[in-house]
Design a protein around this motif. Structure first.
Motif, PDB file in Angstrom:
ATOM      1  N   VAL A  15       0.907  -1.224   0.103  1.00  0.00           N
ATOM      2  CA  VAL A  15      -0.127   0.111  -0.063  1.00  0.00           C
ATOM      3  C   VAL A  15       0.791   1.423   0.088  1.00  0.00           C
ATOM      4  O   VAL A  15       1.818   1.124   0.641  1.00  0.00           O
ATOM      5  CB  VAL A  15      -0.782  -0.068   1.183  1.00  0.00           C
ATOM      6  N   SER A  54     -14.298  -3.721   0.249  1.00  0.00           N
ATOM      7  CA  SER A  54     -13.079  -3.752   0.771  1.00  0.00           C
ATOM      8  C   SER A  54     -12.205  -5.184   0.460  1.00  0.00           C
ATOM      9  O   SER A  54     -12.978  -5.963   0.047  1.00  0.00           O
ATOM     10  CB  SER A  54     -13.171  -3.397   2.056  1.00  0.00           C
ATOM     11  N   PHE A  68      -8.710  -3.265   3.690  1.00  0.00           N
ATOM     12  CA  PHE A  68      -8.655  -1.908   3.328  1.00  0.00           C
ATOM     13  C   PHE A  68      -9.629  -1.656   2.222  1.00  0.00           C
ATOM     14  O   PHE A  68     -10.331  -2.297   1.437  1.00  0.00           O
ATOM     15  CB  PHE A  68      -7.301  -1.968   2.481  1.00  0.00           C
ATOM     16  N   VAL A  73      -4.834  -1.508  -2.071  1.00  0.00           N
ATOM     17  CA  VAL A  73      -3.893  -2.274  -2.020  1.00  0.00           C
ATOM     18  C   VAL A  73      -3.669  -3.137  -3.408  1.00  0.00           C
ATOM     19  O   VAL A  73      -4.044  -3.339  -4.075  1.00  0.00           O
ATOM     20  CB  VAL A  73      -4.107  -3.544  -1.001  1.00  0.00           C
TER      21      VAL A  73
END
Ligand SMILES: [Zn+2]
Length: 78
Positions: A15, A54, A68, A73
């Protein structure tokens, strides 16, 4: 060790171009699950961003969960 997922489903992840390691055991290999964020309550509360998915990274070593927003990501198969 490595018992939560099939080997083919395991990834490493970054990330903001930084490697993600598990907050709990510092592991760097994860399984993934996509999770729908929209719920019946989301629109009521006006969370437009919540109509997304997510990506959860599940540590292959300890099972710790790191979640996330979709698209944040980058994952690489290991
Ligand atoms: Zn872990």
């Amino acid at each position: 060790m490595g018992n939560f997922f099939n080997d083919g489903a395991l990834v490493t992840a970054t990330v903001l171009d930084r490697s993600i390691s598990c907050s709990y055991c510092q592991g760097t290999v994860f399984g993934t699950r996509r999770i729908k964020l929209n719920t019946s309550g989301a629109e009521f509360f006006g969370f437009a961003w919540a109509n997304r998915e997510s990506l959860a990274l599940i540590c292959d070593r300890c099972g710790g969960l790191h979640e996330f927003l979709d698209g944040v990501v980058k994952t690489t198969a290991v």
